[in-house]
Design a protein around this motif. Structure first.
Motif, short mmCIF file in Angstrom:
data_model
loop_
_atom_site.label_atom_id
_atom_site.label_comp_id
_atom_site.label_asym_id
_atom_site.label_seq_id
_atom_site.Cartn_x
_atom_site.Cartn_y
_atom_site.Cartn_z
N SER A 1 0.84 -1.20 0.00
CA SER A 1 0.00 0.00 0.00
C SER A 1 0.88 1.25 0.00
O SER A 1 1.97 1.27 0.56
CB SER A 1 -0.91 0.01 1.23
OG SER A 1 -0.13 -0.11 2.41
N VAL B 1 -3.49 7.25 8.62
CA VAL B 1 -2.59 6.16 9.03
C VAL B 1 -2.97 5.57 10.38
O VAL B 1 -2.51 4.48 10.72
CB VAL B 1 -1.12 6.64 9.06
CG1 VAL B 1 -0.69 7.12 7.69
CG2 VAL B 1 -0.90 7.73 10.10
N PRO C 1 0.36 2.53 5.97
CA PRO C 1 0.89 2.11 4.67
C PRO C 1 2.24 1.41 4.81
O PRO C 1 2.88 1.45 5.86
CB PRO C 1 1.04 3.43 3.93
CG PRO C 1 1.38 4.40 5.02
CD PRO C 1 0.57 3.96 6.22
N ILE D 1 -3.68 4.64 -0.47
CA ILE D 1 -4.32 5.20 0.73
C ILE D 1 -4.35 6.71 0.54
O ILE D 1 -3.33 7.34 0.32
CB ILE D 1 -3.56 4.83 2.01
CG1 ILE D 1 -3.50 3.31 2.17
CG2 ILE D 1 -4.20 5.49 3.23
CD1 ILE D 1 -2.62 2.86 3.34
N ARG E 1 -1.92 -0.55 -3.87
CA ARG E 1 -3.14 -0.10 -3.21
C ARG E 1 -2.90 1.30 -2.65
O ARG E 1 -1.96 1.52 -1.90
CB ARG E 1 -3.53 -1.06 -2.07
CG ARG E 1 -4.84 -0.66 -1.37
CD ARG E 1 -5.27 -1.70 -0.37
NE ARG E 1 -4.41 -1.74 0.80
CZ ARG E 1 -4.54 -0.94 1.87
NH1 ARG E 1 -5.49 -0.02 1.90
NH2 ARG E 1 -3.72 -1.07 2.89
N SER F 1 -5.79 4.37 11.04
CA SER F 1 -6.62 3.20 10.75
C SER F 1 -6.06 2.32 9.64
O SER F 1 -6.50 1.19 9.45
CB SER F 1 -8.04 3.64 10.37
OG SER F 1 -8.00 4.52 9.26
N ASP F 2 -5.09 2.87 8.88
CA ASP F 2 -4.56 2.11 7.74
C ASP F 2 -3.10 2.50 7.52
O ASP F 2 -2.80 3.40 6.73
CB ASP F 2 -5.40 2.40 6.48
CG ASP F 2 -5.13 1.40 5.36
OD1 ASP F 2 -4.25 0.53 5.52
OD2 ASP F 2 -5.81 1.50 4.32
#
Length: 456
Positions: A338, A377, A382, A364, A362, A379-380
């Motif tokens: 990601s 970042v 990279p 973000i 992917r 919650s997700d």
């Protein structure tokens, strides 16, 4: 003769001094004492080192010692402390005075204050750097327009690209006229509608208070109005002599509320709700931080309400409609890591997003601010972060340091020739310059990916 020499030496604008063949200074003119506030007892020999800046004195001593040893003329640039404690820059030179046999009898040196000249050169360097930065960012936006525009044929493609770039050029002209302080909202809307409006028919009315838009808002809003005007000229009110367009706006709690209403015609079929123009409108509005676009095609044309928050420190109290948020471009593979994109220029961010997703990563984001990136970042996290070095006037270095601690590989993208003042922990990060070349951008991501694999 000696009195005449002292009179002349004290009248020149430079600080002057004389030294023995080995470099030990035994005389200064009065201007030296007036500037430094010292006495000969303090300064003779090598006492002058006391008024040199500690960051430069070792370099100066090394260089002048070499000159004294070899007998070569000496020149250097360094700051000297005044009697008030201020450091000013001096261009300093010294020549050996030789006798008939060529032996050095003494050295004669001068120090010329060049502080203002140096400041002027630094301002000019900074100005040229900023011009270069702005030009490269503008080229990246133009590149994004070319890259993202889609059309059924070459002529339609050419017209779309030319129209969008012309829109950006008009916004830039308005901003340049104000020295990039801002652009008048009414003038901006009028300029964007003008190519499609026959003034003699009085088809367009503009009404609202005087509002000066910030540069970033002005450029994005120019594109928004351009897309609306183009659609109106193709399908709506500006496509018919009987059509009317009324644009009104007001400012409430730091938010522009703009109503675009077409009337006076009868559409036989409603235009498509898909395509790059529609996507561009949605994304431009979304990037305004709580910005929203509500549009409704009626048989008389388009009715659109646009909400643009102009002051991020002054919340509007209204939450964005989740249905308006467009998903990021879908990647063609899930095998690659990601990538977080942080870029404050909406078109450039869109271009990066589609290029990177097309390559199989992917995506973000994109995030338009450092704070938005931090929220993403949480919650997700990279694997790779592609960061603009300067995001809305905020350096992204602290964000980069935090991500690197979390094991994220960093790639900087910038309009500057090189990033200055990078923290020690970021000195080995890849830097990709705008406008982007696919092979350079993707190679930087490949190298970041390889570093991740080595760690694992």
């Amino acid at each position: 003769m000696e009195a005449a020499f002292h009179t002349m030496a004290n009248s020149i604008p430079q600080l002057a001094w004389m030294a023995e063949p080995d470099g030990s200074i035994f005389w200064y003119n009065q201007r030296w004492y007036d500037y430094t506030g010292t006495r000969l007892e303090e300064m003779k020999g090598w006492g002058w080192k006391a008024v040199h800046h500690p960051d430069h004195v070792d370099r100066v001593v090394e260089k002048i010692t070499h000159a004294f040893t070899t007998g070569e003329p000496w020149e250097d640039l360094f700051p000297l402390r005044s009697h008030t404690g201020e450091y000013r820059w001096f261009l300093s030179r010294a020549l050996p005075i030789r006798d008939e046999s060529g032996a050095i009898q003494r050295w004669f040196g001068t120090n010329t204050d060049v502080t203002e000249q140096k400041k002027s050169e630094e301002r000019q360097t900074l100005l040229m750097r900023e011009i270069d930065h702005r030009a490269k960012n503008a080229l990246a936006v133009a590149q994004a327009v070319v890259s993202l525009t889609k059309a059924d044929n070459v002529e339609a493609y050419k017209a779309s690209v030319e129209g969008r770039i012309a829109s950006l050029a008009r916004a830039h002209s308005l901003l340049a006229a104000s020295r990039w302080d801002g652009a008048d909202l009414k003038r901006l809307i009028s300029d964007e509608i003008a190519p499609y409006d026959d003034r003699t028919l009085r088809r367009v009315t503009l009404s609202g208070p005087s509002i000066i838009l910030e540069p970033s808002t002005a450029q994005s809003l120019a594109l928004i109005v351009h897309e609306l005007s183009t659609n109106a000229a193709k399908y709506g009110a500006l496509s018919s002599p009987d059509g009317r367009l009324d644009v009104t706006w007001e400012l409430k709690q730091g938010e522009i509320q703009l109503l675009w209403q077409e009337s006076g015609i009868e559409l036989l079929a409603l235009p498509s709700q898909s395509g790059f123009g529609t996507t561009l409108l949605d994304r431009l509005i979304r990037e305004f931080a709580e910005g929203e676009l509500h549009r409704e095609w009626t048989r008389e044309g388009l009715k659109a309400k646009i909400f643009i928050r102009t002051n991020r420190d002054h919340p509007s109290g209204r939450k964005p409609d989740p249905s308006l948020i467009q998903p990021a471009a879908e990647s063609h593979s899930t095998n690659l890591p990601s990538v977080l994109i942080v870029e404050d220029e909406v078109l450039t961010a869109m271009d990066l997003e589609f290029r990177i997703a097309e390559a199989g990563y992917r995506v973000i984001g994109p995030a338009g601010t450092v704070e938005e990136a931090r929220e993403l970042v949480e919650s997700d996290m990279p694997k790779i972060a592609l960061l603009d070095g300067n995001v809305g006037g905020v350096k992204s270095f602290d964000l980069a340091m935090g991500l690197r601690v979390a094991g994220v590989e960093i790639v900087f993208c910038t309009g500057y020739e090189e990033l200055e003042n990078l923290p020690d922990g970021l000195g080995d990060c890849a830097v990709v310059s705008k406008p982007f070349r696919d092979e350079v951008l993707l190679d930087a991501l490949r190298q970041a990916r390889e570093k991740l694999e080595e760690i694992q």
